[in-house]
Design an enzyme around this catalytic site. Structure first.
Site, PDB file in Angstrom:
ATOM      1  N   LYS A  78      26.877  27.453  22.144  1.00 50.81           N
ATOM      2  CA  LYS A  78      26.598  28.808  22.633  1.00 50.81           C
ATOM      3  C   LYS A  78      26.761  28.836  24.152  1.00 50.81           C
ATOM      4  O   LYS A  78      26.321  27.900  24.844  1.00 50.81           O
ATOM      5  CB  LYS A  78      25.166  29.192  22.244  1.00 50.81           C
ATOM      6  N   SER A 153      21.157  36.738  18.950  1.00 50.47           N
ATOM      7  CA  SER A 153      22.203  36.680  19.947  1.00 50.47           C
ATOM      8  C   SER A 153      23.212  35.557  19.752  1.00 50.47           C
ATOM      9  O   SER A 153      24.295  35.621  20.311  1.00 50.47           O
ATOM     10  CB  SER A 153      21.577  36.550  21.331  1.00 50.47           C
ATOM     11  N   SER A 177      17.128  34.592  17.594  1.00 46.91           N
ATOM     12  CA  SER A 177      18.554  34.522  17.942  1.00 46.91           C
ATOM     13  C   SER A 177      19.351  33.407  17.283  1.00 46.91           C
ATOM     14  O   SER A 177      20.577  33.401  17.372  1.00 46.91           O
ATOM     15  CB  SER A 177      18.715  34.415  19.462  1.00 46.91           C
TER      16      SER A 177
END
Lengths: 485, 95
Positions: A78, A153, A177
């Protein structure tokens, strides 16, 4: 060979037996990304050259008889986790040119274990969002339905794993997330206990809630990655000085007669019928096939969790994001005066959701409002923590949905921030209490969208939670399903 | 609950943000909606409840004060928008 269908554990076994080379595996995944990621948009950056050279190096090490616990395994990261020499943008304009001079501790650890980094994945700007639509660059699509969001997210990481671009990725979880996108994309996501994994080098959003964790196709793979991510780090004083147990070895532990609780407050208003059905079917499996006892528990302060979270997280964010001032790194918008420079830089560099949260947080911390908002929310946080403490005296695990509905359509919720926030209802309490939350697939909706199940356990109960997840996934075997893309 | 434009401007200044007129109104509305929602926390009596600021009960963490390798100045400054002689450069502060 269908390279993209191998789990991490299978890849590792084949590499160890000499049946495949990391270079071939890495090249095959890079080819798949090249061919298909224009549809999904999971990656912000593919680090092809570095990946191939790391894969080659891994193969050479294996030839020499060397071993590494993750030697030659390709992973995605990420883009809010710092990678030395590779841009780390947090999907924000304000960091679009930022190249970290250091690796996050988790990256250092993965590299030391021989992992190959394929690239950096998309996210909601600064991890603020539940759909990856808040990325300053582009939204990511759900591999199961390109008109739908992958969740957020960590939407890029979850979509990358679901699309078969990699078998494992790192995400971060502040209010869901990792777990919510894993559930929307039909993969596995683990939010470990707060402090289990070092946050050093994770770009801070809400420091008392943030935690890094794995996103994988199987629970077994999540256990494999956690094994090498977990541990105390002197560079993160909030990391727990606690020994790391054998997660893989614990997967087969006997769980019969353990107790599973279902919070009655989680089954009310807002929960879609299909999700509720799948939850019920899963509970049957726990009871009948795994021999666990299922009972109702109560988490009475659940109706206050979203409000508590949306004070605490923005308050911490407003303070953490004060560092983006156009001086040390990132975007600078020139102005003759220092304050003007700050304002112009921040106003042009941050997107609307980030600004909204900075504003809420600043308001909640400002003179005259601190007690009414921030302190009040921190007191209610105590009540939420106590709810879990009481429940875990009665049961070993708490089971719930991950989200009230399967993946929603792109654009459907962007104009209503409050509605978007309310969809975090089942995940945020886990962060407020700092406990373990595992999201894993438990079925599909009529429209063919994945539905997730959440297993929660007390602080440092990863061995038990992963074991329960693993034993469940070996019955439903949903990891055998792949989206057509 | 409503929030005046002046309040939004004040908070924006504290947060070092600025907004266009139209944006300002939308933000005032959205902030008011979110803050009205969180007002439900007021329903709970928390007068005897200690606040939780951290999920794990850890207090000060100490370590030995040892000299260790640090990031070289060049690398630390490499991302700076403007620099000079090993320093960050900012617009003039004193008029």
């Amino acid at each position: 060979m269908e390279w993209h269908k191998f789990s991490l554990t299978m890849q590792l076994e084949m590499l160890e037996k000499g049946e495949i080379k990391s270079l071939d595996l890495t090249q095959a995944l890079l080819n798949r990304i090249k061919e298909k990621d224009s549809k999904i948009k999971a990656f912000l950056k593919v680090t092809e050259e570095q990946a191939l050279s790391a894969a080659e190096k891994a193969d050479r090490r294996r030839e020499k008889g060397e071993k590494g616990p993750l030697l030659g395994l390709p992973l995605a990261i990420k883009d809010n986790i710092c990678t030395k020499g590779i841009p780390t943008t947090c999907a924000s304009k304000i960091l679009s040119n930022f190249i970290p001079p250091f690796d996050a501790t988790v990256i250092e650890k993965l590299k030391a274990c021989g992992a190959v980094i394929l690239g950096k994945t998309n996210l909601d700007e600064f991890a603020m969002g539940s759909s990856t639509e808040n990325s300053a660059f582009f939204p990511t699509k759900n591999p199961w339905d390109l008109e739908r969001v992958p969740g957020g997210s960590s939407g890029g990481s979850a979509a990358a794993v679901a699309a078969g671009f990699c078998a494992g990725a790192l995400g971060s979880d502040t209010g869901g997330s990792i777990r919510q996108p894993a559930s929307f994309c039909g993969v596995v996501g683990l939010k470990p206990t707060y402090g289990r994994v070092s946050r050093y080098g994770l770009v801070a959003f809400a420091s008392s809630l943030d935690q890094i964790g794995p996103i994988t196709r199987t629970v077994k793979d999540a256990a494999l990655l956690l094994q090498y991510l977990a541990g105390h780090d002197p560079k993160d004083s909030t990391s727990a000085p606690k020994e790391v147990p054998d997660y893989l070895g614990a997967l087969k532990m006997d769980l019969r007669e353990k107790k599973v609780g279902v919070p009655k407050e989680y089954l009310g208003e807002g929960l879609e019928e299909e999700v509720k059905e799948k939850l019920k079917e899963s509970l049957q499996i726990f009871k009948e096939e795994l021999g666990l006892e299922v009972k109702e528990v109560s988490l009475p302060h659940t109706p206050y969790a979203v409000a508590t979270y949306y004070i605490i997280a923005p308050a911490e964010a407003s303070s953490n994001l004060a560092r983006y001032d156009g001086v040390k790194y990132g975007l600078r918008v020139e102005a003759p005066d220092l304050i003007e420079m700050y304002k112009k830089t921040r106003s042009q560099g941050f997107g609307p959701e980030v600004k909204r949260r900075i504003m809420i947080g600043t308001y909640a911390l400002s003179a005259g409002y601190y007690d009414a908002y921030y302190k009040k929310a921190s007191q209610v946080r105590t009540l939420i923590v106590q709810d879990f403490q009481k429940a875990f005296k009665e049961v070993d695990f708490i089971i719930s949905p991950v989200a009230p509905s399967p993946a929603f359509k792109i654009g459907e919720r962007v104009d209503d921030p409050l509605k978007m926030y309310l969809s975090d209802i089942y995940t945020i309490s886990v962060n407020l209490a700092g406990i373990v939350g595992l999201s894993l697939p438990c079925g599909f909706s009529q429209k063919g969208l994945p539905i997730g199940l959440q297993i929660m356990g007390p602080h440092f109960s990863e061995p038990q939670v992963l074991a329960l997840g693993h034993q469940f996934e070996e019955i439903v075997k949903l990891y055998e399903k792949y989206p057509e893309i | 609950m409503s929030i005046s434009k002046e309040e939004v401007l004040h908070v924006a200044h504290l947060a070092r943000l600025e907004f266009e007129e139209e944006e300002l109104e939308r933000f005032a509305e959205q902030l008011a909606a979110i803050l009205s929602y969180v007002e439900k926390l007021g329903e709970l009596d928390t007068s005897n409840i200690e606040p939780t600021y951290h999920a794990l009960n850890m207090t000060n963490v100490f370590r030995e004060d040892e000299i260790k390798e640090s990031t070289p100045t060049e690398e630390a400054l490499a991302n700076a928008p403007e620099r000079e002689n090993g320093f960050f450069v900012v617009p003039k502060v004193i008029k």
